[in-house]
Design a protein around this motif. Structure first.
Motif, short mmCIF file in Angstrom:
data_model
loop_
_atom_site.label_atom_id
_atom_site.label_comp_id
_atom_site.label_asym_id
_atom_site.label_seq_id
_atom_site.Cartn_x
_atom_site.Cartn_y
_atom_site.Cartn_z
N GLY A 1 0.71 -1.20 -0.26
CA GLY A 1 0.05 -0.12 0.27
C GLY A 1 0.75 1.31 -0.01
O GLY A 1 0.35 2.53 -0.77
N ALA A 2 2.16 1.29 0.45
CA ALA A 2 2.93 2.31 0.64
C ALA A 2 3.54 2.83 -0.84
O ALA A 2 3.58 3.96 -0.80
CB ALA A 2 3.96 2.18 1.50
N ALA A 3 3.40 1.88 -1.70
CA ALA A 3 3.84 2.37 -3.08
C ALA A 3 2.51 2.68 -3.93
O ALA A 3 2.87 3.63 -4.86
CB ALA A 3 4.27 0.89 -3.74
N PRO B 1 -14.16 -0.25 3.06
CA PRO B 1 -13.38 -1.22 3.98
C PRO B 1 -12.68 -2.10 3.26
O PRO B 1 -13.14 -2.68 1.88
CB PRO B 1 -14.51 -1.78 4.75
N GLY B 2 -11.68 -2.79 3.67
CA GLY B 2 -10.94 -4.06 3.42
C GLY B 2 -11.22 -5.06 4.12
O GLY B 2 -12.19 -5.19 4.85
N PRO B 3 -10.00 -5.82 4.38
CA PRO B 3 -10.32 -7.34 5.04
C PRO B 3 -10.35 -6.87 6.75
O PRO B 3 -9.61 -5.85 7.02
CB PRO B 3 -9.13 -8.08 4.70
N ASN C 1 -3.03 -0.59 3.69
CA ASN C 1 -3.02 -0.94 5.32
C ASN C 1 -3.41 0.57 5.74
O ASN C 1 -2.96 1.39 5.30
CB ASN C 1 -1.96 -1.58 5.66
N ILE C 2 -4.07 0.36 7.02
CA ILE C 2 -4.78 1.43 7.58
C ILE C 2 -3.32 2.36 8.22
O ILE C 2 -3.40 3.66 8.18
CB ILE C 2 -5.62 1.22 8.80
N ASP D 1 -11.19 -7.00 16.70
CA ASP D 1 -11.80 -6.78 15.57
C ASP D 1 -11.17 -5.75 14.58
O ASP D 1 -11.76 -5.05 13.77
CB ASP D 1 -13.23 -6.02 15.93
N LEU D 2 -9.88 -5.91 14.32
CA LEU D 2 -8.86 -5.28 13.72
C LEU D 2 -9.46 -5.01 12.04
O LEU D 2 -9.42 -6.29 11.49
CB LEU D 2 -7.41 -5.50 13.72
N MET D 3 -9.72 -3.86 11.51
CA MET D 3 -9.65 -3.81 10.18
C MET D 3 -8.39 -3.45 9.60
O MET D 3 -7.73 -2.33 10.01
CB MET D 3 -10.72 -2.60 9.67
N ILE D 4 -7.61 -4.30 8.85
CA ILE D 4 -6.34 -4.15 8.43
C ILE D 4 -6.16 -3.19 7.32
O ILE D 4 -4.94 -2.33 7.48
CB ILE D 4 -5.92 -5.54 8.03
N ALA D 5 -7.04 -2.84 6.45
CA ALA D 5 -6.87 -2.26 5.24
C ALA D 5 -8.02 -1.75 4.62
O ALA D 5 -9.17 -2.12 5.22
CB ALA D 5 -6.06 -3.25 4.18
#
Length: 333
Positions: free
Chosen positions: A85-87, A122-124, A103-104, A233-237
């Motif tokens: 995601g950084a790219a 939202p993502g995963p 990612n968040i 319940d982390l939303m990763i991205a």
């Protein structure tokens, strides 16, 4: 729903680290609001370029294209794979992509630096089940490391530095009573992690699927679930865009958000289809696909876990001051 072929790069998982971002030409060609409405009224599709990563996290967007969900909302999607995601963030700023996946933590850092971006879909999300999640902290079978706390002073591979992996690993170390800065985090592309672990160049790897399963099949073992354990319940991205896109093409953004949420729900309701679509953008062997732990795919952005990521990013020095969550998350998301 009408099925259609996926336009975008099909790559081997082992070659993912060699991918470079390429211009999709979507930035300047996307019609603005009224033009897009006219195009939809005429039965035409608006071309949209989206940057994604070759991991299980993005299965819903591939499913959405395959199942015709995006087409139903007037969008002709081109997907381009990148390492992380950084790219993708700079490609959004330059206009190479209309939307991107990240990612968040990377989004929080970018926002803290004044970049005009917002999270729109939202993502995963973690399964919340330790030992049964889609990310694993893995060590060699003969390692004397038994817990995350034992990694103090050890070399741990993450796919990119200063992203959500830093956040969850450091928080996991803190909760285990260890110095959260005591791990030596090193950057290793996901497809190279297994080899680096086997060769002894790193003491542990933080891998997501399918690379976690591949490493465990090769004899390595999991000692911690870094997405499931430290943050509830982390939303990763999630999927994001430039604020100029939101202001200038609101209909396009609304169509993308609606299609993305429907795609997330389709993947959540059809987990086997979410696994099967992996063959469209990776070359994972079918027997490996069957073993994968898949994430949850929520329709709504998890504000609570995002707020926790912001707090931890400030605590660990990734950002100098907290980001306003209302500026990070698009109000129409």
């Amino acid at each position: 729903m009408k099925k259609r072929g996926i336009r975008g790069s099909l790559i081997a998982a082992a070659a993912a680290a060699m991918l470079a971002l390429t211009s999709c030409g979507g930035g300047d060609e996307t019609p603005t609001g009224t033009d897009q409405e006219t195009a939809q009224d005429n039965g035409e599709l608006t071309q949209v370029s989206i940057g994604v990563i070759p991991i299980v996290d993005v299965a819903p967007i591939y499913l959405g294209v395959e199942e015709g969900i995006f087409e139903e909302h007037g969008l002709d999607v081109e997907l381009t794979l990148a390492q992380g995601g950084a790219a993708i963030i700079p490609a959004i700023q330059s206009g190479d992509f209309d939307f991107g996946f990240s990612n968040i933590t990377s989004l929080v850092i970018a926002k803290s630096q004044g970049l005009p971006l917002q999270l729109v879909a939202p993502g995963p999300q973690t399964t919340g089940e330790a030992g049964n999640d889609f990310s694993s902290l893995i060590v060699p079978e003969d390692s004397d490391v038994e817990s995350i706390a034992d990694l103090a002073g050890k070399r741990v591979a993450v796919n990119t530095l200063n992203n959500i992996n830093d956040t969850v690993l450091k928080e996991g170390m803190r909760q285990a009573g260890a110095d959260r800065d005591s791990m030596d985090l090193v950057e290793v592309a996901f497809p190279e992690m297994g080899g680096q672990l086997e060769s002894g160049n790193v003491d542990a790897i933080m891998a997501v699927e399918p690379f976690a399963t591949l490493a465990k099949d090769a004899g390595a073992r999991e000692i911690y679930s870094p997405y499931a354990e430290p943050i509830e319940d982390l939303m990763i991205a999630g999927y994001f865009t430039n604020t100029d896109k939101i202001e200038n093409d609101p209909e396009l953004v609304e169509a993308f958000i609606t299609a993305m949420k429907e795609s997330q729900q389709f993947a959540e309701d059809n987990p086997e289809a979410a696994k099967e679509i992996l063959s469209e953008y990776t070359e994972i062997e079918p027997e490996v696909i069957e073993q994968l732990n898949m994430p949850r795919f929520p329709q709504e952005i998890n504000r609570e876990s995002t707020e926790r990521i912001i707090e931890l990013s400030e605590e660990t020095g990734l950002i100098s001051e907290a980001v306003d969550i209302n500026e990070l998350i698009f109000e129409g998301a």
